[in-house]
Design an enzyme around this catalytic site. Structure first.
Site, PDB file in Angstrom:
ATOM      1  N   HIS A  19       7.354 125.046 -37.284  1.00 53.59           N
ATOM      2  CA  HIS A  19       7.241 126.257 -38.092  1.00 53.59           C
ATOM      3  C   HIS A  19       5.785 126.741 -38.102  1.00 53.59           C
ATOM      4  O   HIS A  19       5.513 127.939 -37.985  1.00 53.59           O
ATOM      5  CB  HIS A  19       7.695 125.986 -39.530  1.00 53.59           C
ATOM      6  CG  HIS A  19       9.152 125.690 -39.659  1.00 53.59           C
ATOM      7  ND1 HIS A  19      10.018 126.462 -40.418  1.00 53.59           N
ATOM      8  CD2 HIS A  19       9.920 124.701 -39.132  1.00 53.59           C
ATOM      9  CE1 HIS A  19      11.238 125.953 -40.347  1.00 53.59           C
ATOM     10  NE2 HIS A  19      11.199 124.875 -39.574  1.00 53.59           N
ATOM     11  N   ASP A 117       8.420 131.170 -45.434  1.00 52.57           N
ATOM     12  CA  ASP A 117       9.488 130.406 -44.817  1.00 52.57           C
ATOM     13  C   ASP A 117      10.632 130.226 -45.817  1.00 52.57           C
ATOM     14  O   ASP A 117      10.645 130.850 -46.883  1.00 52.57           O
ATOM     15  CB  ASP A 117       8.938 129.054 -44.352  1.00 52.57           C
ATOM     16  CG  ASP A 117       9.511 128.608 -43.015  1.00 52.57           C
ATOM     17  OD1 ASP A 117      10.715 128.806 -42.807  1.00 52.57           O
ATOM     18  OD2 ASP A 117       8.759 128.046 -42.195  1.00 52.57           O
TER      19      ASP A 117
END
Length: 451
Positions: A19, A117
């Site tokens: 990520h 996120d």
């Protein structure tokens, strides 16, 4: 026409390098459009990120928020790569402890946007109170999101209550597709779901909390690769603008920058230079994958590296630390890639037209393997349908098919053809242009003249 004023954009990725790296790549591309990025993570994670190119350094500020200590989380564990899978819920619990310091940063620095996120379920009311616009960034493919579809209003979740229900495409996908789980993958998901979550919050709950109120859903993909899936995602979430930001392919010459990790290239690069063109298979399973001992044995990686090298003569090399993956994949001696099917790794491989041998392990990677098989860019290693086990013979046979055999030429050709999309930096830049334009225009519409 007046130039858009500079935006201040905070970026807050989940604590996993799968990520962190795509978020950073997106941040660099936005910074190149004249906006300032505050990249927020923990001290050790930030120290392990690739160096920023000197020309971008003034436009990107790294904000280090110390990770709160929680019981059962090892010292210095700040990313999923630092802990075994069953400890990750404690990492999420620790991540939730960043609520107060992040809130303080947002209040004192007043960014126009926060790009975040799935994990910070507590963020929306903070951003709303401070008048900060939110955009959710997905590092997963559009096809993966459509398959899971966590939006409760667009389907009845009670229709998928058994593992077998996940082995076929869901009813809300209106076109033919092979994107679905194998039985052993679906069983594993169900087993993991039954485990107690030490963080006290499920991933689906986190998504249900962060998605409402976002002003954009940015997806790491492009229309040329996932056009029908992007259209479907937009229909499933018709109240949220779904915006492809491109595949975010990194550039080989930028990988690592002045980072000391580049010294590893001295060994791997010298070895690759001695190999014939297209003769090498690169095997890497990502930073999050934790194969079983049996899996390692079948991949012949369980042996002590010295023994492996002695047995193979000069024909193979084992690297047990960080490896410069992008530079390896870019090397002309590499003819194929045995991959765990992480979307970022796939992007890097297809950027150079490398044919794929597919060996998925984690939640989303089984779906990605089906997607790639559907596109005939690779072949999955045959596995036992009940437990997912595989044999060294099946690995060798699949490698030979994809890399060497005449029958595998279609996969090699398709992978090379896909490089014209995945490796087209001009094409991918157009998606960033449109996303940045959206951020500028949306902020202007919401707040009037930027201050």
């Amino acid at each position: 026409m007046a130039e858009p004023k500079k935006l201040h954009i905070a970026m807050f990725p989940w604590l996993a390098f799968g990520h962190l790296i795509p978020f950073l790549e997106l941040g660099k591309l936005i910074a190149r459009k004249g906006h300032h990025i505050s990249f927020i993570s923990t001290p050790r994670n930030i120290e392990r990120l690739p160096k920023i190119p000197p020309d971008l350094a003034p436009s990107i500020t790294f904000v280090k928020l110390p990770l709160p200590h929680v019981e059962n989380l090892p010292e210095n564990a700040e990313a999923t790569t630092d802990v075994p899978h069953h400890i990750v819920p404690y990492l999420k619990k620790s991540h939730d402890g960043l609520q107060q310091p992040l809130s303080h940063f947002l209040e004192t620095s007043a960014p126009h946007w926060i790009i975040h996120d799935f994990a910070p379920h507590w963020l929306p009311p903070i951003a709303t109170k401070l008048g900060i616009s939110r955009a959710f960034v997905s590092i997963f493919s559009a096809s993966t999101w459509c398959f899971f579809n966590p939006c409760p209003r667009s389907h009845d979740p009670s229709t998928r209550t058994e593992p077998e229900h996940f082995t076929v495409p869901p009813k809300w996908v209106p076109f033919p597709t092979k994107v679905a789980y194998r039985l052993f993958e679906a069983k594993k998901i169900f087993d993991n779901h039954k485990e107690d979550n030490a963080s006290g919050v499920s991933d689906f709950f986190r998504l249900e909390m962060v998605l409402p109120g976002i002003e954009a859903w940015a997806v790491k993909t492009c229309m040329e690769v996932e056009g029908e899936w992007l259209k479907l995602l937009g229909e499933l979430y018709d109240d949220i603008p779904v915006i492809p930001v491109g595949l975010l392919p990194p550039r080989p010459k930028q990988e690592g920058g002045d980072n000391n990790k580049d010294s590893t290239w001295d060994t791997t690069g010298d070895w690759l230079d001695k190999q014939e063109k297209g003769s090498v298979v690169y095997i890497a399973l990502g930073s999050e994958t934790q194969p079983s001992q049996q899996d390692f044995t079948e991949l012949a990686l369980v042996e002590v590296p010295e023994v492996f090298l002695e047995r193979t003569g000069g024909r193979g090399i084992v690297w047990t630390d960080w490896a410069p993956q992008l530079r390896i994949l870019a090397h002309e001696s590499v003819g194929g890639f045995l991959t765990h099917c992480g979307w970022s790794s796939v992007t890097e491989a297809l950027q150079f037209g490398r044919a794929l041998v597919l060996l998925p392990f984690l939640t989303d990677t089984g779906l990605m393997a089906r997607f790639l098989e559907e596109r005939e860019a690779g072949v999955q290693v045959p596995r036992n349908e009940e437990d997912g086990s595989f044999t060294r013979e099946s690995v060798a046979k699949t490698l030979k098919l994809v890399i060497k055999d005449v029958e595998g030429k279609i996969y090699r050709d398709n992978a090379k053809e896909m490089a014209s999309i995945f490796g087209d930096m001009d094409l991918q830049s157009t998606y960033i242009d449109k996303f940045v334009e959206f951020l500028e225009n949306q902020r202007h519409a919401n707040k009037g003249t930027l201050s």
